[in-house]
Design an enzyme around this catalytic site. Structure first.
Site, PDB file in Angstrom:
ATOM      1  N   ASP A  95      -4.250   0.548  -4.805  1.00 36.89           N
ATOM      2  CA  ASP A  95      -5.007  -1.103  -4.996  1.00 36.89           C
ATOM      3  C   ASP A  95      -5.760  -0.945  -4.055  1.00 36.89           C
ATOM      4  O   ASP A  95      -5.440  -0.421  -3.473  1.00 36.89           O
ATOM      5  CB  ASP A  95      -3.786  -1.312  -3.746  1.00 36.89           C
ATOM      6  CG  ASP A  95      -3.592  -2.622  -4.941  1.00 36.89           C
ATOM      7  OD1 ASP A  95      -2.773  -4.374  -5.189  1.00 36.89           O
ATOM      8  OD2 ASP A  95      -5.502  -3.663  -4.254  1.00 36.89           O
ATOM      9  N   ASN A 113       4.442  -8.978 -10.103  1.00 43.32           N
ATOM     10  CA  ASN A 113       4.503 -10.411 -10.193  1.00 43.32           C
ATOM     11  C   ASN A 113       3.734 -10.720 -11.889  1.00 43.32           C
ATOM     12  O   ASN A 113       3.765  -9.497 -12.295  1.00 43.32           O
ATOM     13  CB  ASN A 113       2.429 -10.771  -9.320  1.00 43.32           C
ATOM     14  CG  ASN A 113       2.877 -10.582  -8.359  1.00 43.32           C
ATOM     15  OD1 ASN A 113       3.939 -10.782  -7.741  1.00 43.32           O
ATOM     16  ND2 ASN A 113       2.050 -10.167  -7.462  1.00 43.32           N
ATOM     17  N   GLN A 147       0.235 -12.970 -10.362  1.00 53.24           N
ATOM     18  CA  GLN A 147       0.105 -11.713 -11.569  1.00 53.24           C
ATOM     19  C   GLN A 147      -1.633 -12.267 -11.599  1.00 53.24           C
ATOM     20  O   GLN A 147      -1.743 -13.545 -12.388  1.00 53.24           O
ATOM     21  CB  GLN A 147       0.158 -12.024 -12.350  1.00 53.24           C
ATOM     22  CG  GLN A 147      -0.265 -11.147 -13.572  1.00 53.24           C
ATOM     23  CD  GLN A 147       0.921 -10.952 -15.291  1.00 53.24           C
ATOM     24  OE1 GLN A 147       1.913 -11.264 -15.106  1.00 53.24           O
ATOM     25  NE2 GLN A 147       0.758  -9.248 -15.452  1.00 53.24           N
ATOM     26  N   SER A 148      -2.371 -11.699 -10.940  1.00 52.02           N
ATOM     27  CA  SER A 148      -3.865 -11.748 -11.681  1.00 52.02           C
ATOM     28  C   SER A 148      -4.765 -10.928 -12.999  1.00 52.02           C
ATOM     29  O   SER A 148      -5.633 -10.782 -13.442  1.00 52.02           O
ATOM     30  CB  SER A 148      -4.572 -11.454 -10.217  1.00 52.02           C
ATOM     31  OG  SER A 148      -5.031 -10.218  -9.705  1.00 52.02           O
ATOM     32  N   HIS A 185       1.913  -3.821 -14.198  1.00 52.07           N
ATOM     33  CA  HIS A 185       2.064  -3.215 -12.734  1.00 52.07           C
ATOM     34  C   HIS A 185       2.334  -3.700 -12.042  1.00 52.07           C
ATOM     35  O   HIS A 185       2.972  -4.960 -11.706  1.00 52.07           O
ATOM     36  CB  HIS A 185       0.164  -3.239 -12.734  1.00 52.07           C
ATOM     37  CG  HIS A 185       0.095  -4.850 -12.723  1.00 52.07           C
ATOM     38  ND1 HIS A 185      -0.538  -5.819 -13.325  1.00 52.07           N
ATOM     39  CD2 HIS A 185       0.163  -5.142 -10.622  1.00 52.07           C
ATOM     40  CE1 HIS A 185      -0.943  -6.456 -12.248  1.00 52.07           C
ATOM     41  NE2 HIS A 185      -0.322  -5.864 -11.286  1.00 52.07           N
ATOM     42  N   HIS A 229       3.588  -3.088  -7.946  1.00 51.65           N
ATOM     43  CA  HIS A 229       2.904  -2.807  -7.103  1.00 51.65           C
ATOM     44  C   HIS A 229       4.348  -2.236  -5.977  1.00 51.65           C
ATOM     45  O   HIS A 229       5.228  -2.408  -5.693  1.00 51.65           O
ATOM     46  CB  HIS A 229       2.797  -3.901  -5.733  1.00 51.65           C
ATOM     47  CG  HIS A 229       1.830  -4.671  -6.299  1.00 51.65           C
ATOM     48  ND1 HIS A 229       0.673  -5.340  -5.612  1.00 51.65           N
ATOM     49  CD2 HIS A 229       1.401  -5.896  -7.516  1.00 51.65           C
ATOM     50  CE1 HIS A 229      -0.195  -5.573  -6.778  1.00 51.65           C
ATOM     51  NE2 HIS A 229       0.537  -6.097  -7.618  1.00 51.65           N
TER      52      HIS A 229
HETATM   53  P1  AMP Z   1      -1.259  -8.815  -9.281  1.00 55.23           P
HETATM   54  O1  AMP Z   1      -2.347  -9.669  -8.567  1.00 55.23           O
HETATM   55  O2  AMP Z   1      -0.250  -8.693  -8.846  1.00 55.23           O
HETATM   56  O3  AMP Z   1      -2.001  -8.978 -11.238  1.00 55.23           O
HETATM   57  O4  AMP Z   1      -2.245  -6.920  -8.593  1.00 55.23           O
HETATM   58  C1  AMP Z   1      -3.581  -7.138  -9.117  1.00 55.23           C
HETATM   59  C2  AMP Z   1      -3.676  -5.693  -8.437  1.00 55.23           C
HETATM   60  O5  AMP Z   1      -4.886  -5.396  -9.024  1.00 55.23           O
HETATM   61  C3  AMP Z   1      -4.551  -6.820  -6.518  1.00 55.23           C
HETATM   62  O6  AMP Z   1      -3.637  -6.483  -5.944  1.00 55.23           O
HETATM   63  C4  AMP Z   1      -6.560  -5.921  -6.728  1.00 55.23           C
HETATM   64  O7  AMP Z   1      -6.204  -6.144  -5.435  1.00 55.23           O
HETATM   65  C5  AMP Z   1      -5.834  -5.324  -7.503  1.00 55.23           C
HETATM   66  N1  AMP Z   1      -6.753  -4.510  -8.458  1.00 55.23           N
HETATM   67  C6  AMP Z   1      -7.751  -5.289  -8.908  1.00 55.23           C
HETATM   68  N2  AMP Z   1      -8.397  -4.137  -9.031  1.00 55.23           N
HETATM   69  C7  AMP Z   1      -8.843  -3.244  -9.221  1.00 55.23           C
HETATM   70  C8  AMP Z   1      -9.293  -2.088  -8.839  1.00 55.23           C
HETATM   71  N3  AMP Z   1     -10.530  -1.706  -9.502  1.00 55.23           N
HETATM   72  N4  AMP Z   1      -8.570  -0.884  -8.645  1.00 55.23           N
HETATM   73  C9  AMP Z   1      -7.036  -0.896  -8.201  1.00 55.23           C
HETATM   74  N5  AMP Z   1      -7.020  -1.936  -7.576  1.00 55.23           N
HETATM   75  C10 AMP Z   1      -7.383  -3.343  -8.111  1.00 55.23           C
END
Ligand code: AMP
Length: 120
Positions: A38, A93, A100-101, A106, A108
Site C-alpha cells: 500500500d 472495504n 472503499q476508494s 482488493h 488489505h
Molecule cells: P480502499 O480505501 O479500501 O479502497 O483502499 C485503497 C488503498 O489503495 C488505500 O489504502 C491507498 O493507500 C491505496 N493506494 C492508492 N493508490 C495506490 C497506489 N498507486 N499504489 C499502492 N497503493 C495505493
C-alpha cells in the site's frame, strides 16, 4: 460486462497496475492475482492483494468467480508468511461509506504488529 469481455477497465487504477502501466512495489504474485505494498501503509506490513480481473468489490467477486476469491485469500496468506509471522488481518472495504476508494476489489493484508480491535 459479458462473459466474453476482458475483465479489465482502462480507467481503473488497479487494472493499470496489473497491466504494468503504473508502478507498484510488488511482493508476490499468482497466476490470477498480485500483491503490492500500500502506498500509504497503516501497519508494519500493509499489502494489497488484488485479482488481475476487474471486479468491483468482494461480493461481486464471490458471486462471479469464487475460485478467484480463494486465490486472493491464498496469496494473502502467502504474503503474511513471507512478510510477517503468518498472522494477519484481511480487510475488504466494500462501498464508499465503508472506506472503499478504489473500486477494483482488493484485500488489505495487515500484519507485523499486535493488532487491536479497531482496524488500522
Ligand atoms: P480502499 O480505501 O479500501 O479502497 O483502499 C485503497 C488503498 O489503495 C488505500 O489504502 C491507498 O493507500 C491505496 N493506494 C492508492 N493508490 C495506490 C497506489 N498507486 N499504489 C499502492 N497503493 C495505493
Amino acid at each position: 460486462m459479458t462473459s466474453t469481455d476482458a475483465r479489465t477497465d482502462p480507467d481503473c487504477l488497479f487494472c493499470r497496475i496489473v497491466a504494468g502501466e503504473l508502478p507498484a512495489d510488488v511482493v508476490a504474485t499468482s497466476e490470477r492475482s498480485i500483491a503490492f505494498r500500500d502506498i500509504d501503509p497503516q501497519a508494519p506490513v500493509h499489502v494489497l492483494v488484488v485479482p488481475r480481473d476487474h471486479h468491483g468489490d468482494i461480493a461481486q467477486l464471490a458471486a462471479a468467480d469464487p475460485e478467484l476469491l480463494s486465490d486472493v485469500v491464498a496469496l494473502a496468506d502467502e504474503v503474511a508468511g513471507d512478510q510477517a509471522d503468518g498472522q494477519f488481518r484481511l480487510i475488504f472495504n466494500s462501498g464508499p461509506r465503508a472506506g472503499q476508494s478504489v473500486f477494483h476489489v482488493h484485500g488489505h493484508v495487515i500484519a507485523g504488529a499486535e493488532l487491536g480491535w479497531t482496524p488500522a
